[in-house]
Design a protein around this motif. Structure first.
Motif, PDB file in Angstrom:
ATOM      1  N   PRO A  64      -0.367   2.133  -2.979  1.00  0.00           N
ATOM      2  CA  PRO A  64      -0.577   1.065  -3.257  1.00  0.00           C
ATOM      3  C   PRO A  64       0.005  -0.511  -3.132  1.00  0.00           C
ATOM      4  N   GLU A  65       1.080  -0.371  -1.763  1.00  0.00           N
ATOM      5  CA  GLU A  65       0.904  -1.733  -1.244  1.00  0.00           C
ATOM      6  C   GLU A  65      -0.132  -2.638  -0.492  1.00  0.00           C
ATOM      7  N   ASP A  66      -1.091  -1.043   0.034  1.00  0.00           N
ATOM      8  CA  ASP A  66      -2.089  -1.554   1.075  1.00  0.00           C
ATOM      9  C   ASP A  66      -2.970  -1.739   0.265  1.00  0.00           C
ATOM     10  N   CYS A  67      -3.109  -1.268  -1.246  1.00  0.00           N
ATOM     11  CA  CYS A  67      -4.425  -1.999  -1.844  1.00  0.00           C
ATOM     12  C   CYS A  67      -4.072  -3.175  -2.450  1.00  0.00           C
ATOM     13  N   THR A  68      -2.422  -3.378  -2.653  1.00  0.00           N
ATOM     14  CA  THR A  68      -2.628  -4.955  -3.451  1.00  0.00           C
ATOM     15  C   THR A  68      -3.338  -6.533  -2.546  1.00  0.00           C
ATOM     16  N   LYS A  69      -2.272  -5.552  -0.871  1.00  0.00           N
ATOM     17  CA  LYS A  69      -2.919  -6.651  -0.219  1.00  0.00           C
ATOM     18  C   LYS A  69      -4.774  -6.823  -0.175  1.00  0.00           C
ATOM     19  N   ARG A  70      -5.286  -5.191  -0.306  1.00  0.00           N
ATOM     20  CA  ARG A  70      -6.683  -5.693   0.221  1.00  0.00           C
ATOM     21  C   ARG A  70      -7.265  -5.964  -1.032  1.00  0.00           C
ATOM     22  N   VAL A  71      -7.711  -6.318  -2.057  1.00  0.00           N
ATOM     23  CA  VAL A  71      -7.678  -6.263  -3.231  1.00  0.00           C
ATOM     24  C   VAL A  71      -7.655  -8.269  -3.421  1.00  0.00           C
ATOM     25  N   ALA A  72      -6.667  -8.494  -3.110  1.00  0.00           N
ATOM     26  CA  ALA A  72      -6.176  -9.976  -2.819  1.00  0.00           C
ATOM     27  C   ALA A  72      -6.927 -10.193  -1.239  1.00  0.00           C
ATOM     28  N   THR A  73      -7.720 -10.216  -0.848  1.00  0.00           N
ATOM     29  CA  THR A  73      -8.115 -10.614   0.568  1.00  0.00           C
ATOM     30  C   THR A  73      -9.778 -10.177   0.474  1.00  0.00           C
ATOM     31  N   GLU A  74     -10.487  -9.080  -1.022  1.00  0.00           N
ATOM     32  CA  GLU A  74     -11.759  -9.106  -0.951  1.00  0.00           C
ATOM     33  C   GLU A  74     -12.155  -9.977  -1.835  1.00  0.00           C
ATOM     34  N   ASN A  75     -10.909 -10.841  -3.332  1.00  0.00           N
ATOM     35  CA  ASN A  75     -10.868 -11.857  -4.425  1.00  0.00           C
ATOM     36  C   ASN A  75     -11.203 -12.529  -3.424  1.00  0.00           C
ATOM     37  N   VAL A  76     -11.120 -13.369  -2.371  1.00  0.00           N
ATOM     38  CA  VAL A  76     -10.398 -14.426  -1.758  1.00  0.00           C
ATOM     39  C   VAL A  76     -12.092 -13.992  -1.194  1.00  0.00           C
ATOM     40  N   ALA A  77     -12.790 -13.649  -0.550  1.00  0.00           N
ATOM     41  CA  ALA A  77     -14.221 -13.130   0.195  1.00  0.00           C
ATOM     42  C   ALA A  77     -14.920 -13.554  -0.817  1.00  0.00           C
ATOM     43  N   LEU A  78     -15.088 -12.640  -2.006  1.00  0.00           N
ATOM     44  CA  LEU A  78     -15.773 -13.015  -2.829  1.00  0.00           C
ATOM     45  C   LEU A  78     -15.971 -14.309  -3.549  1.00  0.00           C
ATOM     46  N   ALA A  79     -14.345 -15.151  -3.587  1.00  0.00           N
ATOM     47  CA  ALA A  79     -14.141 -16.364  -4.115  1.00  0.00           C
ATOM     48  C   ALA A  79     -15.629 -17.324  -3.223  1.00  0.00           C
ATOM     49  N   SER A  80     -15.612 -17.156  -2.487  1.00  0.00           N
ATOM     50  CA  SER A  80     -15.854 -17.681  -1.684  1.00  0.00           C
ATOM     51  C   SER A  80     -17.466 -17.758  -0.901  1.00  0.00           C
TER      52      SER A  80
END
Length: 156
Positions: free
Chosen positions: A62-78
């Motif tokens: 689940p910790e991997d998921c938290t990091k993954r979603v945060a990274t994807e959110n930054v990419a989507l915002a960009s």
């Protein structure tokens, strides 16, 4: 332009969370991103537990998921910022941002003043696009001397 928009849409679709129905119909077919987003969004404890088991089967936590979603959110915002910048650039390059105005931007032939009769019969100066004769904003003619040689006569 189309490639950028397709890429943005594909990124948004990849980032969507899977539903319980999709997960239980074929859990192995779900992307890691959709599983991670579902894990963060679901209030259902059984579904959360089953998602955690599927992640463990894929050697993820689940910790991997938290990091993954945060990274994807930054990419989507960009991507959203880049997409907005591209849309603004395209709109500016096409001569405006829409809005339904009947005024056009003068293109290859430029603009010229035209003296016409107002609704009360008095002469007024208006700026026209030389390529099509449409009225345009007067600031397109502000640098020009007022002469009525392009469209002689007072009637539009």
């Amino acid at each position: 332009m189309k490639k950028i928009l397709v890429g943005m849409l594909a990124g948004l679709l990849v980032g969507c969370a899977t539903t319980e129905q999709e997960f239980y119909s074929n859990h192995s077919a779900q992307s890691l991103s959709s599983l991670c987003r579902a894990l963060q969004q679901t209030p259902n404890p059984k579904f959360r537990h089953d998602l955690t088991l599927e992640l463990a089967r894929r050697d993820r936590t689940p910790e991997d998921c938290t990091k993954r979603v945060a990274t994807e959110n930054v990419a989507l915002a960009s991507l959203a910022v880049v997409g907005a910048a591209v849309a603004i650039g395209v709109a500016a390059n096409n001569g405006g941002f829409g809005g339904g105005s009947s005024y056009s931007t003068p293109r290859p032939y430029g603009a010229a003043w035209d003296q016409i009769a107002s609704g009360y019969g008095t002469p007024i100066w208006r700026c026209r696009d030389r390529s099509n004769g449409r009225f345009i904003y007067d600031n397109y003619c502000s640098h020009l001397m007022k002469s009525d040689h392009t469209w002689p006569g007072l009637w539009a």
